[in-house]
Design an enzyme around this catalytic site. Structure first.
Site, mmCIF file in Angstrom:
data_model
loop_
_atom_site.group_PDB
_atom_site.id
_atom_site.type_symbol
_atom_site.label_atom_id
_atom_site.label_comp_id
_atom_site.label_asym_id
_atom_site.label_seq_id
_atom_site.Cartn_x
_atom_site.Cartn_y
_atom_site.Cartn_z
ATOM 1 N N ALA A 106 0.760 -1.113 0.002
ATOM 2 C CA ALA A 106 -0.134 -0.052 0.086
ATOM 3 C C ALA A 106 1.046 1.318 0.018
ATOM 4 O O ALA A 106 1.934 1.184 0.556
ATOM 5 C CB ALA A 106 -1.061 -0.132 1.341
ATOM 6 N N PRO A 107 0.557 2.317 -0.766
ATOM 7 C CA PRO A 107 1.305 3.553 -0.623
ATOM 8 C C PRO A 107 1.389 4.285 0.981
ATOM 9 O O PRO A 107 0.392 3.934 1.488
ATOM 10 C CB PRO A 107 0.321 4.381 -1.818
ATOM 11 C CG PRO A 107 -0.471 3.351 -2.578
ATOM 12 C CD PRO A 107 -0.628 2.352 -1.776
ATOM 13 N N GLY A 108 2.415 4.919 0.962
ATOM 14 C CA GLY A 108 2.518 5.568 2.160
ATOM 15 C C GLY A 108 3.415 5.139 3.001
ATOM 16 O O GLY A 108 4.220 4.176 2.578
ATOM 17 N N VAL A 109 3.936 5.553 4.247
ATOM 18 C CA VAL A 109 4.839 5.226 5.250
ATOM 19 C C VAL A 109 4.593 3.964 5.559
ATOM 20 O O VAL A 109 3.637 3.597 5.965
ATOM 21 C CB VAL A 109 4.955 6.323 6.186
ATOM 22 C CG1 VAL A 109 6.206 5.784 7.186
ATOM 23 C CG2 VAL A 109 5.338 7.806 5.604
ATOM 24 N N LYS A 110 5.531 2.899 5.665
ATOM 25 C CA LYS A 110 5.475 1.665 5.878
ATOM 26 C C LYS A 110 5.268 1.425 7.519
ATOM 27 O O LYS A 110 5.852 2.321 8.131
ATOM 28 C CB LYS A 110 6.619 0.633 5.776
ATOM 29 C CG LYS A 110 6.740 0.413 4.117
ATOM 30 C CD LYS A 110 7.997 -0.612 3.915
ATOM 31 C CE LYS A 110 8.043 -0.773 2.531
ATOM 32 N NZ LYS A 110 9.211 -1.645 2.140
ATOM 33 N N GLY A 111 4.390 0.837 8.131
ATOM 34 C CA GLY A 111 4.049 0.830 9.443
ATOM 35 C C GLY A 111 5.176 -0.034 10.437
ATOM 36 O O GLY A 111 5.688 -0.842 9.647
ATOM 37 N N MET A 112 5.149 0.442 11.495
ATOM 38 C CA MET A 112 6.084 -0.499 12.273
ATOM 39 C C MET A 112 5.382 -1.740 12.745
ATOM 40 O O MET A 112 6.293 -2.666 13.328
ATOM 41 C CB MET A 112 6.633 0.466 13.345
ATOM 42 C CG MET A 112 7.640 1.698 13.049
ATOM 43 S SD MET A 112 8.324 2.584 14.358
ATOM 44 C CE MET A 112 7.046 3.807 14.622
ATOM 45 N N LYS A 167 -4.459 -5.789 6.077
ATOM 46 C CA LYS A 167 -3.503 -5.566 7.049
ATOM 47 C C LYS A 167 -3.031 -6.641 7.895
ATOM 48 O O LYS A 167 -4.110 -7.479 8.462
ATOM 49 C CB LYS A 167 -3.975 -4.153 8.147
ATOM 50 C CG LYS A 167 -4.359 -2.961 7.440
ATOM 51 C CD LYS A 167 -5.233 -2.183 8.153
ATOM 52 C CE LYS A 167 -4.419 -1.445 9.430
ATOM 53 N NZ LYS A 167 -5.057 -0.367 9.982
ATOM 54 N N ASP A 218 -13.913 0.731 10.541
ATOM 55 C CA ASP A 218 -14.471 -0.435 10.938
ATOM 56 C C ASP A 218 -13.540 -1.553 10.172
ATOM 57 O O ASP A 218 -12.988 -1.159 9.009
ATOM 58 C CB ASP A 218 -15.925 -0.879 10.475
ATOM 59 C CG ASP A 218 -16.317 -2.094 11.422
ATOM 60 O OD1 ASP A 218 -15.793 -2.535 12.303
ATOM 61 O OD2 ASP A 218 -17.468 -2.354 10.794
#
Length: 575
Positions: free
Chosen positions: A315-321, A336, A371
Site C-alpha cells: 500500500a502507498p504511504g509510510v510503512k508501518g512499524m 493489514k 471499521d
C-alpha cells in the site's frame, strides 16, 4: 443413523441462528426505551452486548455439536451432505442469507478456518435470486404533501412511536420546510412523494427518521436526527437531503445502527436507493449485521479478483512499524497483517494489538475510526502477488504465512476501507485543502478524545482521508482510554543547560503524555503550524485534555453529529 445425524446437525445450527437473531432483535427493540430514558451508558453497553451475541451463540452451537457428534472427525462427503440438508431448510426461511453466514461461522469455529471451499460452506449464497425479493409487509409509509408540506410533516412526526413531548414541533417543521425549499425548486417539489421508514434508526444520542423523497423520477434521502434537550423534550437537529450526506451518516467509521429489522435483506434493498455508493456489505454492516457484512465483503473481494488481473501491491504511504499493509490498485479496501516482530521503539505485543482492534470494533467510533473485518487463513494465488509484496510478506510475516506452492495462506489479517493517507493528501493539497484537512484532523482528535479514546500515535500518517474529505484514524496499536493517560505540563527547566540536554530534566512514567510536544512533531511545516494554532491550539495544552478527562469521569456522554455543526438548526437560528 448417519443421515439422521446429518439432519440433526443442520437443524441444530439453524436453531442456534434463530436463537441468536431473536436475541439480536430483543436487544435492538430496547433502543427506543434507552433513548427515551436518555440512558446513554446503557446505549453503549447494548451496542457491545449485541456485537458479542453472534460469537456467543456460535460458541453455544459448536459445543452442542461436539456433544452430539462425540467430537468425531467427519469426511468431506459427510460435511457436504450437512450443507446440502441445511440448504434445503432455507428456501422459505426469511433470513436465509444471514443463516448461511452463521453456518459458515460454526464451520470455521469447528474446523479452525481450514478447507474453506464452496462444497462445505456458503462461500456464495445458495439462493442469490431470492436475496432481495418482494416482502409481504411494507417497510415504509407513503406521504404526499398535496400543497401542504408543513401539514404532511406534522402528520409524519406525530405518527412516530416516541412517547416524549416535543420542545417546539412547529418551529422544527418550519426549519425542515426551509431546508427542503433551499435544496429543491418549487417545480421539483410540485411532484414530491415521501416514503418514511416504519422503524426509527437509533445510534448514540439520536433517533433518526429515515426516508426517501421522490421528485420527478429522482430519489433523494430524507433524514431527520431527533434528539432530546435537558428537559426530556424532543427536537429535530437538522434535515439532510443529499446522497453524500446520507453516505456519511451510514459511514464505515460509525457505530452500527439499532434498527428493528426482522428481514434485513429487505431493509438493505430499501436503503440502496438513497445510498447508491454503498456496497451490500456496507449496508448490512450499517444496520448491525456486521458478521454477514463480513461475508459480503469477502464475496465482493472474490468478484473483484475474478474480474481483474491486478496484482496485490504494498500500500502507498509510510510503512508501518506494526502492520504490513497491502492492497489491489483498483480495489476500495486494504489488507493489514500484524508483523511478527515490531520496530524496537514499539512497546506493544501481538496480543495487545489484537485487543486494540477488538476495542475499536466494540467502542463508539464517532465517525473517526474505520471499521475492520477480521479473517483467518486468507488464501491468495501466488501469481497475483507482486514480487515486492511477496518479498515483504516473507520478510515481515513469515510466521503467519503458509506456502502451498501456487497459493499463499495468510493465517490472520484485517480488511479495511481504503483511504488516502493524510500525510500524502497534505503533500498534494492547496492552501484551502490543507486548512480543511487540519480542521478535520483536529476535529477527529477531539471527537475521539470526547468518546474516551486517545489515539496514542497522532502522526498524520496514521490517519486517512475519505472520498467525502473526512479524516479518519486507522492505526490502532497504541490506542487506549483517555482515562488511562496522565496529561502533564512540561516542568520549567531548572538551569539554562536543561533545554540543551539530550535527556529530559523531568521524570517520565509510561502513561505520561505532554501535549506541548505535539507541536514539535505535528507542526514542522510553517503553514501547518499556522492553521493548527488558529483552529486547534488547545490540543497543545495539558489543561484541555484534563478537562475532557474530567467530563468523562463525571459520566458525561458527548453529542456525536454525523454532519457539520453549521448544519444544525440551532446554529442557523444563531446566524
Amino acid at each position: 443413523m448417519v443421515a439422521k445425524l446429518e439432519q440433526l446437525i443442520a437443524q441444530t445450527i439453524l436453531q442456534g441462528f434463530d436463537a441468536q437473531y431473536g436475541r439480536f432483535l430483543e436487544v435492538t427493540a430496547g433502543a427506543q426505551h434507552r433513548f427515551e430514558q436518555a440512558d446513554w451508558h446503557a446505549v453503549q453497553q447494548a451496542m457491545k452486548k449485541r456485537i458479542h451475541l453472534y460469537d456467543h451463540h456460535v460458541g453455544l452451537v459448536v459445543e452442542q455439536l461436539k456433544y452430539i457428534t462425540d467430537q468425531r472427525h467427519f469426511d468431506v462427503e459427510f460435511l457436504a451432505r450437512v450443507k446440502e440438508i441445511y440448504t434445503g431448510l432455507l428456501p422459505d426461511y426469511p433470513r436465509f442469507e444471514i443463516a448461511e453466514s452463521f453456518f459458515n461461522s460454526v464451520y470455521c469455529r469447528l474446523f479452525k478456518h481450514r478447507d474453506l471451499t464452496p462444497d462445505k460452506l456458503f462461500v456464495f449464497s445458495s439462493q442469490p435470486e431470492r436475496r432481495f425479493r418482494e416482502i409481504p409487509r411494507p417497510l415504509a409509509r407513503d406521504f404526499i404533501p398535496k400543497g401542504d408540506l408543513s401539514g404532511m410533516l406534522q402528520m409524519v412526526l406525530n405518527d412516530l412511536s416516541l412517547r416524549l413531548p416535543w420542545e417546539n414541533l412547529s418551529r422544527d417543521i418550519d426549519y425542515i420546510v426551509m431546508a427542503i425549499r433551499q435544496a429543491f425548486t418549487d417545480e421539483q417539489l410540485a411532484s414530491a412523494h415521501f416514503q418514511i421508514a416504519n422503524e426509527l434508526f437509533y445510534r448514540n444520542k439520536a433517533a433518526w427518521l429515515v426516508g426517501k423523497l421522490r421528485l420527478n423520477g429522482d430519489i433523494y434521502p430524507f433524514l431527520l436526527p431527533i434528539h432530546h434537550n435537558e428537559s426530556g423534550e424532543l427536537f429535530i437537529d437538522t434535515c439532510l437531503t443529499s446522497k453524500a450526506e446520507a453516505s456519511i451518516v451510514f459511514g464505515f467509521a460509525r457505530s452500527y445502527f439499532m434498527v428493528y429489522v426482522p428481514l434485513p435483506a429487505a431493509m438493505v434493498e430499501w436503503l440502496r436507493e438513497i445510498l447508491p455508493g454503498k456496497s451490500t456489505a456496507e449496508l448490512y454492516t450499517a444496520i448491525g449485521c456486521q458478521k454477514h457484512g463480513k461475508t459480503e465483503s469477502y464475496r465482493e473481494y472474490l468478484a473483484f479478483i475474478h474480474q481483474s488481473s491486478e496484482q496485490f501491491i504494498i500500500a502507498p504511504g509510510v510503512k508501518g512499524m506494526v502492520m504490513l499493509v497491502f492492497t489491489l490498485p483498483s480495489f476500495d479496501r486494504v489488507f493489514k497483517v500484524i508483523k511478527d516482530q515490531f520496530a524496537p521503539q514499539k512497546e506493544v505485543t501481538q496480543a495487545r494489538v489484537l485487543e486494540c482492534y477488538q476495542l475499536v470494533k466494540e467502542h463508539d467510533r464517532v465517525g473517526r475510526m474505520a471499521d475492520t473485518q477480521e479473517y483467518e487463513n486468507f488464501v491468495i494465488d501466488k501469481h497475483r502477488i507482486s514480487p515486492e509484496l511477496l518479498a515483504e510478506l516473507q520478510h515481515e510475516v513469515p510466521e503467519k504465512l503458509e506456502d502451498l506452492g501456487d497459493k499463499i495462506v495468510i493465517k490472520h489479517l484485517y480488511m479495511e476501507r481504503r483511504m488516502t493517507p493524510l500525510n500524502l493528501y497534505m503533500e498534494q493539497a492547496d492552501d484551502q485543502q490543507l486548512k480543511d484537512a487540519i480542521e478535520e484532523y483536529g476535529n477527529a482528535i477531539k471527537q475521539l478524545a470526547a468518546a474516551n479514546i486517545f489515539p496514542g500515535d497522532m502522526l498524520f500518517k496514521n490517519f486517512g482521508v475519505t472520498r467525502h474529505g473526512r479524516v479518519v484514524f486507522y492505526d490502532y496499536d497504541e490506542i487506549c482510554y483517555m482515562t488511562e493517560v496522565n496529561f502533564r505540563d512540561i516542568p520549567p527547566p531548572r538551569y539554562p543547560e536543561d533545554e540543551m540536554a539530550s535527556e529530559p530534566w523531568y521524570s517520565v512514567s509510561p502513561n505520561d503524555v505532554f501535549p506541548e510536544e505535539f507541536r514539535h512533531f505535528l507542526c514542522s511545516d510553517r503553514k501547518v503550524r499556522h492553521f493548527f494554532e488558529e483552529m486547534h491550539g488547545d490540543l497543545f495544552q495539558a489543561s484541555y485534555w484534563r478537562g475532557l478527562q474530567q467530563r468523562i469521569r463525571d459520566g458525561h456522554v458527548e453529542d456525536v453529529f454525523a454532519y457539520r455543526r453549521k448544519q444544525r438548526f440551532s446554529q442557523r437560528a444563531l446566524n
